[in-house]
Design an enzyme around this catalytic site. Sequence first.
Site, mmCIF file in Angstrom:
data_model
loop_
_atom_site.group_PDB
_atom_site.id
_atom_site.type_symbol
_atom_site.label_atom_id
_atom_site.label_comp_id
_atom_site.label_asym_id
_atom_site.label_seq_id
_atom_site.Cartn_x
_atom_site.Cartn_y
_atom_site.Cartn_z
ATOM 1 N N HIS A 222 9.823 -10.372 0.372
ATOM 2 C CA HIS A 222 11.042 -9.329 0.091
ATOM 3 C C HIS A 222 11.158 -9.128 1.516
ATOM 4 O O HIS A 222 10.345 -8.968 2.450
ATOM 5 C CB HIS A 222 10.351 -8.021 -0.503
ATOM 6 C CG HIS A 222 11.168 -6.809 -0.199
ATOM 7 N ND1 HIS A 222 12.343 -6.459 -0.248
ATOM 8 C CD2 HIS A 222 10.417 -5.585 0.244
ATOM 9 C CE1 HIS A 222 12.548 -5.466 -0.118
ATOM 10 N NE2 HIS A 222 11.318 -4.720 0.512
ATOM 11 N N TYR A 260 17.298 0.078 1.055
ATOM 12 C CA TYR A 260 16.422 1.120 1.414
ATOM 13 C C TYR A 260 16.128 1.397 2.938
ATOM 14 O O TYR A 260 16.280 0.239 3.530
ATOM 15 C CB TYR A 260 15.254 1.512 0.577
ATOM 16 C CG TYR A 260 14.149 0.416 0.906
ATOM 17 C CD1 TYR A 260 13.455 0.865 1.905
ATOM 18 C CD2 TYR A 260 14.043 -0.680 0.195
ATOM 19 C CE1 TYR A 260 12.429 -0.334 2.199
ATOM 20 C CE2 TYR A 260 12.725 -1.613 0.169
ATOM 21 C CZ TYR A 260 12.095 -1.249 1.361
ATOM 22 O OH TYR A 260 11.124 -2.256 1.619
ATOM 23 N N ASP A 552 -1.930 3.601 -34.013
ATOM 24 C CA ASP A 552 -1.851 3.800 -35.420
ATOM 25 C C ASP A 552 -1.666 2.470 -36.103
ATOM 26 O O ASP A 552 -1.002 1.603 -35.863
ATOM 27 C CB ASP A 552 -0.821 4.812 -35.858
ATOM 28 C CG ASP A 552 0.553 4.503 -35.803
ATOM 29 O OD1 ASP A 552 0.805 3.428 -34.588
ATOM 30 O OD2 ASP A 552 1.398 5.044 -36.209
HETATM 31 P P1 FAD Z 1 -3.169 -5.611 -0.847
HETATM 32 O O1 FAD Z 1 -2.788 -4.646 0.123
HETATM 33 O O2 FAD Z 1 -2.528 -7.150 -0.638
HETATM 34 O O3 FAD Z 1 -4.437 -5.869 -0.643
HETATM 35 C C1 FAD Z 1 -5.328 -6.918 -1.502
HETATM 36 C C2 FAD Z 1 -6.317 -7.363 -0.471
HETATM 37 O O4 FAD Z 1 -7.094 -8.454 -1.327
HETATM 38 C C3 FAD Z 1 -5.914 -8.077 0.548
HETATM 39 O O5 FAD Z 1 -6.352 -7.487 1.668
HETATM 40 C C4 FAD Z 1 -6.543 -9.428 0.623
HETATM 41 O O6 FAD Z 1 -6.895 -10.104 1.758
HETATM 42 C C5 FAD Z 1 -7.744 -9.211 -0.463
HETATM 43 N N1 FAD Z 1 -8.185 -10.584 -1.180
HETATM 44 C C6 FAD Z 1 -7.352 -11.298 -1.742
HETATM 45 N N2 FAD Z 1 -8.196 -12.318 -2.402
HETATM 46 C C7 FAD Z 1 -9.135 -12.340 -1.982
HETATM 47 C C8 FAD Z 1 -10.558 -12.777 -2.097
HETATM 48 N N3 FAD Z 1 -10.609 -14.233 -2.703
HETATM 49 N N4 FAD Z 1 -11.768 -12.421 -1.474
HETATM 50 C C9 FAD Z 1 -11.497 -11.542 -0.624
HETATM 51 N N5 FAD Z 1 -10.638 -10.680 -0.376
HETATM 52 C C10 FAD Z 1 -9.526 -11.086 -1.145
HETATM 53 N N6 FAD Z 1 5.133 -0.358 -1.867
HETATM 54 C C11 FAD Z 1 5.576 0.905 -1.794
HETATM 55 O O7 FAD Z 1 5.228 1.804 -2.737
HETATM 56 N N7 FAD Z 1 6.594 1.345 -1.260
HETATM 57 C C12 FAD Z 1 7.281 0.793 -0.217
HETATM 58 O O8 FAD Z 1 8.406 0.994 0.484
HETATM 59 C C13 FAD Z 1 6.803 -0.754 -0.185
HETATM 60 N N8 FAD Z 1 7.710 -1.475 0.666
HETATM 61 C C14 FAD Z 1 7.054 -2.861 0.770
HETATM 62 C C15 FAD Z 1 7.781 -3.851 1.562
HETATM 63 C C16 FAD Z 1 7.773 -4.910 1.722
HETATM 64 C C17 FAD Z 1 8.229 -5.868 2.869
HETATM 65 C C18 FAD Z 1 6.371 -5.484 0.914
HETATM 66 C C19 FAD Z 1 6.006 -6.833 1.127
HETATM 67 C C20 FAD Z 1 5.503 -4.824 0.044
HETATM 68 C C21 FAD Z 1 6.120 -3.367 -0.104
HETATM 69 N N9 FAD Z 1 5.419 -2.466 -1.179
HETATM 70 C C22 FAD Z 1 5.851 -1.294 -0.844
HETATM 71 C C23 FAD Z 1 4.586 -3.153 -1.842
HETATM 72 C C24 FAD Z 1 3.292 -2.609 -1.407
HETATM 73 O O9 FAD Z 1 3.142 -2.878 -0.024
HETATM 74 C C25 FAD Z 1 2.079 -3.505 -2.273
HETATM 75 O O10 FAD Z 1 2.371 -3.272 -3.731
HETATM 76 C C26 FAD Z 1 0.769 -2.665 -1.904
HETATM 77 O O11 FAD Z 1 0.346 -2.670 -0.725
HETATM 78 C C27 FAD Z 1 -0.215 -3.479 -2.795
HETATM 79 O O12 FAD Z 1 -1.706 -3.221 -2.451
HETATM 80 P P2 FAD Z 1 -2.935 -3.895 -3.044
HETATM 81 O O13 FAD Z 1 -4.112 -2.949 -2.376
HETATM 82 O O14 FAD Z 1 -2.803 -4.117 -4.411
HETATM 83 O O15 FAD Z 1 -2.792 -5.155 -2.363
#
Ligand code: FAD
Length: 830
Positions: A222, A260, A552
């Site tokens: 995105h 946005y 239910d």
């Molecule tokens: P992540 O932050 O991806 O964390 C997951 C972690 O797991 C990572 O650090 C990764 O390294 C780790 N991991 C993965 N696999 C392994 C493994 N095998 N072993 C150890 N570690 C592992 N959301 C909003 O609410 N508002 C916004 O304005 C918004 N804007 C966005 C704009 C962009 C450009 C993008 C890309 C996303 C945006 N989002 C927004 C979405 C939001 O950023 C994500 O949904 C959110 O940060 C996800 O958080 P998370 O902790 O689930 O995942």
Amino acid sequence: SQRVVIIGAGIVGTNLADELVSRGWSDITVVEQGPLHMPGGSTSHAPGLVFQTSPSKTMTHLARYTVEKLLSIEKDGHKCFNQVGGLEVATTPARLEDLKRKHGYASSWGIEARLVSAEECCKMYPHLNNEMVLGGLHIPSDGLALAARATQLLIERTSKAGVRYLGHTPVTGIEREGRRVTGVSTPSGTIPADIVVSCAGFWGVELGAMVGVEIPLLPLAHQYAKTTTVPALAARGINNMINGMNATLPILRHQDKRLYYREHGGQYGIGYYGHRPMPVVAASLGLTPKEVDEKNMPSRLEFTTEDFDPAWKESQKLLPALQNTEIADGFNGVFSFTPDGGPILGQPSHLDGFYVAEAVWVTHSAGVARALAQILTTGRSDIDVSECELSRFEEIQLNRDYVSETGQQNFVEIYDIIHPLQQRASPRNLRVSPFYARQLELGAVFFETGGWERPWWYEANKDLVKSLPPSWQPVERDAWSAQLHSPISAAEAWKTRNAVAMFDMTAFHRFDVRGPGAVGLLQRLTTSDITTKPGTVTYTLLLNDHSGIRGDIFVLRLDDDVFQIGANTATDLAYLTREARVQEQNTPGQWIQVRDITGSTCCIGLWGPRARDVIAGISTVDVSNKGLPYFSLKKTVIQGIPVTLIRKSYVGELGWEIQTSAEYGQRLWDTIWQAGKLHGLIAGGRSAFNSMRLEKGYRTYGVDMTTEHNPFEAGVSYAVDANKKDDFVGKAALERLSKKVPSRRLRALTVDDGRSMILGKEPVFYKGKAAGYVTTAAFGYTIGKPIAYAWLPGYVREGETVEIEYFGKRIRATVEAESLYDPEMNRLSQ
Ligand code: FAD
């Protein structure tokens, strides 16, 4: 406490560690493949806009908690949430109307919001082009989450509380013994655990694969870009970058062009959903490098300028101040989409100790983390999270092609104005009942749920509309509620109430539960005594320990050890499967088999005052009220077809559900159709069905009632057997509750003017104040008025007037006694 390993130190994983610590759990390890100061997942670059309000009450409340929590995380005098407010502007009349609907959601879910004029929008947001904006919706409590900072502060605070963080440590496998996880493997060895929670964001698919769990999320890129310095912004002097507090203008949405905006000091940040979907396979991104910085991380892909061109042009139109600036920097950032747009939370039924919390936005992150922490520590979450359940997906929806197509579609439609009944064009025809060919011949208009095609009405019944008596003539609808609706459903309801109609009930979940442990299982999980004799039908509830309703169901006792369950969702199947397994472990020898037989069987609901005449013509079975009373069943043969006749009805009329196995389905349809001709039989669709269901007051689980409600408030205490001797889940809590007067109630309302439609989720006002919300609504053709079910405070009495807000207009309605149709049940028990 239990040993917990959390995979992923993004905003979700760190919040989960914090929520568990605050509930007294101490043995927690967070394993992160990237460096801890900037792990490199979606959180590391998230611009953090938090627009709380959505059509979903659950999602809105998860967001509201996230805001509260981020406001509470503070360091150096700065919080992790910059509460600048949120402004959504309309540049088309359709959007302006839709903002009224959205304002209604905010009122329903308890979020303060205000519709503002074009003038006020421009005052609040001086850079807006006043020639384009028609009006807006302002939500003062929205704002900017400082997600990366919050993550760091949560790591700091939970580390102090004893949480271990292992950076640069990829989880490469999940260890298990039998059906229980025992730890995770990493290049530096195994970390033992009783509970493993994957908070791996868009890497969730890969983590799930380690334990054979399909995670239906699709990583998509995105676009997000920053402009060069915008003089008009810089002139405001908000270049104070201290702890990220570099914005004062509201966060802004221009959904008509899928855009946005936020401020970054003197620069604008622009997010765009209008480009082509760009799916990503997480595994192909390679390992997270040792050194991660703002420009170099796995979740940040190269900016494709050409995809952003339209966004830039539209942005310069909406915000003329951008006209002398350029894009300074941009990237294609990766995050997760799912088939229905919701997050994925919960555990698979075949494995103990493995949980996921994925496809979660920053907006809902702390809310989701709290919900999961509550589930782990107490067994249930305050906020109902059934719509986020991992187990909510049907098998067909876990297929990668399905996930890819629907995930991309959700990306494209993310800012579209979506009608509550809107149907996707593709993928379709994934699951059809054996009656499908006949339904096509009758001109069925199909709506899809869980992959099933279900007739909503039949064009073959069109001519019946003309012959409806005056009191049944459909009223004219407003343009919005007229969409995806046909007056034919009035005729189908009329036929059901006055002659007989057949409804395809195949898509309703049916499970076969059998074995020596089956009685014990159902006695333990349901609120009724199901030790009745074979041949009986019981409507009963599944509760959680706190007496919240988790489902239910109908329990059909077919034999001593054989039951059939009529259920609502795939989550019910997962629950029964898991509980059966746990019970088997505890009582060896008492095996239980739980099998989904929905697709291998089919079912016709034959209902109406002449239903008995139809059956009597094709069966030798005694279908008199004595021979087959209400809520009983019989296995028999109809013209050579083995069937089960089940005397029950969702529409409040005499009749049966007639069930057979799939291969006999078409013959069964033809046989009944032929026999019914003499009695005026028609085929009826779900639209008429829903109307009659509401007239009768039958609740729909997940919409009318959820785990947030108990049976007394929800008006289903008749499904609780007060004399049941055996213990069952939720019994103790129910006994405590039965002595209290409910503080809120699910109420039946009818619309006073007899014609103003409501579609569901609208706010309800009592004495001028928002007091509750509509769950489901439909036109009640028999009673000649629109009906709405609504949650209202307990002090609102029958006969009192309330107002329902529909697109900003107040509609007067009256609180009614139930049922609205045939309260004495004469029609059913004749
Ligand atoms: P992540 O932050 O991806 O964390 C997951 C972690 O797991 C990572 O650090 C990764 O390294 C780790 N991991 C993965 N696999 C392994 C493994 N095998 N072993 C150890 N570690 C592992 N959301 C909003 O609410 N508002 C916004 O304005 C918004 N804007 C966005 C704009 C962009 C450009 C993008 C890309 C996303 C945006 N989002 C927004 C979405 C939001 O950023 C994500 O949904 C959110 O940060 C996800 O958080 P998370 O902790 O689930 O995942």
